[in-house]
Design a protein around this motif. Structure first.
Motif, PDB file in Angstrom:
ATOM      1  N   LEU A  71      44.853  -9.385   0.604  1.00 25.71           N
ATOM      2  CA  LEU A  71      45.634  -9.217   1.826  1.00 25.71           C
ATOM      3  C   LEU A  71      45.001 -10.017   2.957  1.00 25.71           C
ATOM      4  CD1 LEU A  71      44.916  -6.157   0.430  1.00 25.71           C
ATOM      5  CD2 LEU A  71      46.852  -5.555   1.872  1.00 25.71           C
ATOM      6  N   TYR A 122      44.877  -9.828   7.230  1.00 25.89           N
ATOM      7  CA  TYR A 122      45.146  -9.053   8.425  1.00 25.89           C
ATOM      8  C   TYR A 122      44.799  -9.897   9.640  1.00 25.89           C
ATOM      9  CZ  TYR A 122      45.434  -4.697   5.690  1.00 25.89           C
ATOM     10  OH  TYR A 122      45.797  -3.710   4.810  1.00 25.89           O
ATOM     11  N   LYS A 143      43.786  -9.576  13.771  1.00 24.11           N
ATOM     12  CA  LYS A 143      43.273  -8.571  14.708  1.00 24.11           C
ATOM     13  C   LYS A 143      43.086  -9.172  16.093  1.00 24.11           C
ATOM     14  CE  LYS A 143      39.741  -4.983  15.222  1.00 24.11           C
ATOM     15  NZ  LYS A 143      39.528  -5.208  16.649  1.00 24.11           N
ATOM     16  N   GLU A 158      42.498  -3.840  19.390  1.00 24.35           N
ATOM     17  CA  GLU A 158      43.569  -3.321  18.548  1.00 24.35           C
ATOM     18  C   GLU A 158      43.082  -3.208  17.112  1.00 24.35           C
ATOM     19  OE1 GLU A 158      47.260  -5.490  20.968  1.00 24.35           O
ATOM     20  OE2 GLU A 158      47.189  -5.509  18.778  1.00 24.35           O
ATOM     21  N   GLY A 159      43.791  -2.425  16.305  1.00 30.73           N
ATOM     22  CA  GLY A 159      43.464  -2.364  14.894  1.00 30.73           C
ATOM     23  C   GLY A 159      44.030  -3.565  14.168  1.00 30.73           C
ATOM     24  N   PRO A 160      43.544  -3.846  12.953  1.00 23.43           N
ATOM     25  CA  PRO A 160      44.074  -4.966  12.174  1.00 23.43           C
ATOM     26  C   PRO A 160      45.561  -4.771  11.866  1.00 23.43           C
ATOM     27  CG  PRO A 160      42.011  -4.159  11.238  1.00 23.43           C
ATOM     28  CD  PRO A 160      42.437  -3.170  12.264  1.00 23.43           C
ATOM     29  N   PHE A 183      48.652  -5.912   9.419  1.00 22.07           N
ATOM     30  CA  PHE A 183      48.932  -6.523   8.122  1.00 22.07           C
ATOM     31  C   PHE A 183      49.830  -7.738   8.281  1.00 22.07           C
ATOM     32  CE2 PHE A 183      49.787  -7.104   3.780  1.00 22.07           C
ATOM     33  CZ  PHE A 183      51.159  -7.216   3.604  1.00 22.07           C
ATOM     34  N   PHE A 206      41.299 -11.576   9.043  1.00 23.74           N
ATOM     35  CA  PHE A 206      40.461 -11.003   8.001  1.00 23.74           C
ATOM     36  C   PHE A 206      41.141 -11.133   6.647  1.00 23.74           C
ATOM     37  CE2 PHE A 206      37.040  -9.115  10.346  1.00 23.74           C
ATOM     38  CZ  PHE A 206      37.566  -8.796  11.596  1.00 23.74           C
ATOM     39  N   ASN A 264      39.647   0.851  -2.450  1.00 25.23           N
ATOM     40  CA  ASN A 264      39.342   0.548  -1.070  1.00 25.23           C
ATOM     41  C   ASN A 264      39.371  -0.953  -0.840  1.00 25.23           C
ATOM     42  OD1 ASN A 264      36.810   0.982  -2.775  1.00 25.23           O
ATOM     43  ND2 ASN A 264      36.094  -0.362  -1.137  1.00 25.23           N
ATOM     44  N   LEU A 265      39.613  -1.353   0.388  1.00 28.55           N
ATOM     45  CA  LEU A 265      39.638  -2.764   0.731  1.00 28.55           C
ATOM     46  C   LEU A 265      38.227  -3.246   1.044  1.00 28.55           C
ATOM     47  CD1 LEU A 265      42.781  -2.825   3.044  1.00 28.55           C
ATOM     48  CD2 LEU A 265      42.628  -3.522   0.656  1.00 28.55           C
ATOM     49  N   PHE A 314      36.457  -6.294   2.925  1.00 23.33           N
ATOM     50  CA  PHE A 314      36.821  -7.290   3.913  1.00 23.33           C
ATOM     51  C   PHE A 314      35.783  -8.395   4.022  1.00 23.33           C
ATOM     52  CE2 PHE A 314      40.468  -5.733   6.372  1.00 23.33           C
ATOM     53  CZ  PHE A 314      40.564  -4.423   5.943  1.00 23.33           C
ATOM     54  N   GLY A 315      36.269  -9.585   4.381  1.00 17.87           N
ATOM     55  CA  GLY A 315      35.382 -10.637   4.840  1.00 17.87           C
ATOM     56  C   GLY A 315      35.005 -10.384   6.291  1.00 17.87           C
ATOM     57  N   LYS A 316      34.194 -11.275   6.848  1.00 12.27           N
ATOM     58  CA  LYS A 316      33.732 -11.085   8.223  1.00 12.27           C
ATOM     59  C   LYS A 316      34.716 -11.618   9.258  1.00 12.27           C
ATOM     60  CE  LYS A 316      28.764 -10.859   7.418  1.00 12.27           C
ATOM     61  NZ  LYS A 316      27.434 -11.377   7.820  1.00 12.27           N
TER      62      LYS A 316
END
Lengths: 115, 116
Positions: free
Chosen positions: B34, B36, B38, B42-44, B46, B89, B103-104, B106-108
């Motif tokens: 996925l 995202y 950001k 705010e939240g990420p 999709f 992300f 669970n996801l 994530f990259g940085k």
């Protein structure tokens, strides 16, 4: 249709205190996941709740605990706060089922500062 | 050890041109990927996803490409707009964690700046 909501938006605590963060999932979603995002990093998985039980857990100590209620909302509790717990806490909701329906949608987050 | 890597912390692109954001992963058990977006405070949000059974998925200006042999995916934004400026992300998950989507990881993130 409300998306994922979280409360509070900001919180300041001192070391050793306890905190409870709350999350309401997107309508129709039954699964809630919690993530911690430190500055400059990607979100890190804490745990996931489904059918009121913890289904998966990331690499976080037992000080981090949670709960899911019958209406699918969820709480994240952190005990004995440390300075390093300062971060953005994100809640994500999804619907358990077919893969393309399990996309996780995030709330705006709760910014926690531990002094 | 990072299982999902975004090696470019930042990317600057001119409005109207193509933005290409890259992501590499190490775990061959990942089967769902996925992207995202950001904004600060705010939240990420999709953007787009792709299953490991596909090599391309398109949604409007956004296209994600998956190269399983190279364990590499990329997000193309065409044409880029100033409103696309945000942190992007890449995230991955696999079903070995228990049947349902795990669970996801994530990259940085990569900070994209689209200049007018």
């Amino acid at each position: 249709d409300a998306g994922v909501t979280q409360s509070p938006t900001h919180l300041i605590k001192t070391r050793g205190q306890q905190v409870t963060l709350r999350c309401s999932p997107k309508s129709g979603h039954d699964t809630v996941s919690w993530y911690q995002q430190a500055l400059g990093q990607g979100p890190q998985f804490i745990f996931q709740y489904y059918e009121e039980e913890e289904r998966q857990r990331g690499n976080f100590p037992d000080r981090f605990s949670g709960h899911q209620f019958p209406n699918y909302s969820s709480e994240l509790n952190v005990n004995a706060l440390l300075l390093g717990d300062s971060a953005l806490y994100l809640c994500a909701s999804s619907m358990t089922g077919l893969a393309d329906q399990e996309t996780q949608y995030f709330g705006p987050g709760t910014r926690l500062l531990v002094l | 050890d990072q299982q999902v890597k975004q090696n470019s912390p930042s990317l600057s692109v001119q409005e109207g041109r193509i933005s290409i954001l890259n992501c590499d992963y190490t775990n061959s058990m990942f089967d769902y990927f996925l992207w995202y977006k950001k904004y600060p405070a705010e939240g990420p949000t999709f953007l787009i996803s792709i299953s490991s059974i596909k090599d391309k998925n398109e949604d409007g200006r956004f296209t994600v490409f998956l190269n399983k042999s190279a364990k590499h995916l990329s997000l193309h934004i065409v044409p880029s707009q100033p409103g696309d400026s945000a942190v992007y992300f890449c995230a991955a998950s696999g079903r070995e964690y228990g049947g349902s989507q795990g669970n996801l990881i994530f990259g940085k993130g990569t900070k994209l700046s689209v200049k007018p």
